[in-house]
Scaffold this active site. Sequence first.
Site, PDB file in Angstrom:
ATOM      1  N   ASN A 192       0.804  -1.218   0.000  1.00  0.00           N
ATOM      2  CA  ASN A 192       0.000   0.000   0.000  1.00  0.00           C
ATOM      3  C   ASN A 192       0.840   1.273   0.000  1.00  0.00           C
ATOM      4  OD1 ASN A 192      -2.406   1.836   0.837  1.00  0.00           O
ATOM      5  ND2 ASN A 192      -0.962   2.031   2.540  1.00  0.00           N
ATOM      6  N   ALA A 227       2.431   6.732 -14.305  1.00  0.00           N
ATOM      7  CA  ALA A 227       3.414   5.779 -14.833  1.00  0.00           C
ATOM      8  C   ALA A 227       3.832   4.776 -13.777  1.00  0.00           C
ATOM      9  CB  ALA A 227       4.636   6.543 -15.349  1.00  0.00           C
ATOM     10  N   SER A 228       4.012   5.243 -12.545  1.00  0.00           N
ATOM     11  CA  SER A 228       4.412   4.327 -11.476  1.00  0.00           C
ATOM     12  C   SER A 228       3.314   3.313 -11.184  1.00  0.00           C
ATOM     13  CB  SER A 228       4.754   5.120 -10.206  1.00  0.00           C
ATOM     14  OG  SER A 228       3.608   5.637  -9.558  1.00  0.00           O
ATOM     15  N   LYS A 229       2.065   3.739 -11.251  1.00  0.00           N
ATOM     16  CA  LYS A 229       0.965   2.820 -10.962  1.00  0.00           C
ATOM     17  C   LYS A 229       0.679   1.884 -12.139  1.00  0.00           C
ATOM     18  CE  LYS A 229       0.134   4.092  -6.759  1.00  0.00           C
ATOM     19  NZ  LYS A 229       0.410   3.168  -5.632  1.00  0.00           N
ATOM     20  N   TYR A 265       3.111   9.895 -11.525  1.00  0.00           N
ATOM     21  CA  TYR A 265       2.360   9.021 -10.626  1.00  0.00           C
ATOM     22  C   TYR A 265       1.657   7.918 -11.415  1.00  0.00           C
ATOM     23  CZ  TYR A 265      -1.248   7.572  -7.277  1.00  0.00           C
ATOM     24  OH  TYR A 265      -2.074   6.839  -6.459  1.00  0.00           O
ATOM     25  N   SER A 274      -3.981   2.615  -8.961  1.00  0.00           N
ATOM     26  CA  SER A 274      -4.803   3.823  -9.026  1.00  0.00           C
ATOM     27  C   SER A 274      -5.501   3.850 -10.378  1.00  0.00           C
ATOM     28  CB  SER A 274      -3.930   5.074  -8.886  1.00  0.00           C
ATOM     29  OG  SER A 274      -4.636   6.243  -9.265  1.00  0.00           O
ATOM     30  N   ILE A 327      -9.651   8.821  -2.870  1.00  0.00           N
ATOM     31  CA  ILE A 327      -9.971   8.353  -1.530  1.00  0.00           C
ATOM     32  C   ILE A 327     -10.138   9.555  -0.608  1.00  0.00           C
ATOM     33  CG2 ILE A 327      -9.180   6.989   0.434  1.00  0.00           C
ATOM     34  CD1 ILE A 327      -7.584   5.276  -1.549  1.00  0.00           C
TER      35      ILE A 327
END
Length: 256
Positions: free
Chosen positions: A95, A159-161, A157, A144, A189
């Site tokens: 997480n 790209a990382s997810k 962000y 995400s 969230i």
Amino acid sequence: MNKYAELLDLSGKTVIVTGGLSGAGRSISDVFIESGARVIMTYNGSGDLKDEVVRRWPGRDLEFIHLDTGSIKSIEEFVNTLKRKEVSVDCLVNNAGIYPPKYIDDVTPDEWDSMLDVNARGVFFLSQKIRPLMKKGTIINISSINATNPAKNLAHYGASKAAVEMITRSQAQAYGPDIRVNCIAPGLIFKEGQDEYIPGWSESYRSRSPLGKLVEPEEIGMLCLILASDLTSAVTGQVITADSGVMLAPEFFNDL
């Protein structure tokens, strides 16, 4: 207790929740604690929320261990600590992550590297190094909706997810049949001060969501619990979206 309720009772199981002291991680931890699991929560910082968690769950089997998922050295130290304690892991929830929005042309190489290191490389190598401690179990990665939907302020962000989602599918293929690996892709969230980065974000999200709301942190925790249980024993390599339906209104992303 009927058999389906019994499947959600994780008494005797050990669950690791990275970033488990705050944000959605806190709610994920709470749900697993409520299910009866022994929960190991990692934190990268002062860990000053530990006492609050202990007060909230008196007498429960809780443990707190420092971990910086952006550091291979920290990952190795964390796993070595688990080995010294002879921990057998039943579920790992990846997480922990970072989320600093920035316009695509303003992202620096250092910011890019930091985002990918924490959000993607950490998931890959922590899972790899914990796997020998898992005889049978589940890995749940947190992605995400930005993994598949572009936003000009969240390119690094996203790209990382996106990497996390491919890691999930690759892990599921490689680690079966003993370890199931799935991914949750949350939408926005709820948290206090949500609009700090992008003013009006929350209201825009609510207005476009068919359910008319943001995603509650506990809802991510409940989905993690279901994926960790044998209620989903035939499910692996999947990305499950939890976004209150906002993906049905893709024009939402044109505003970001």
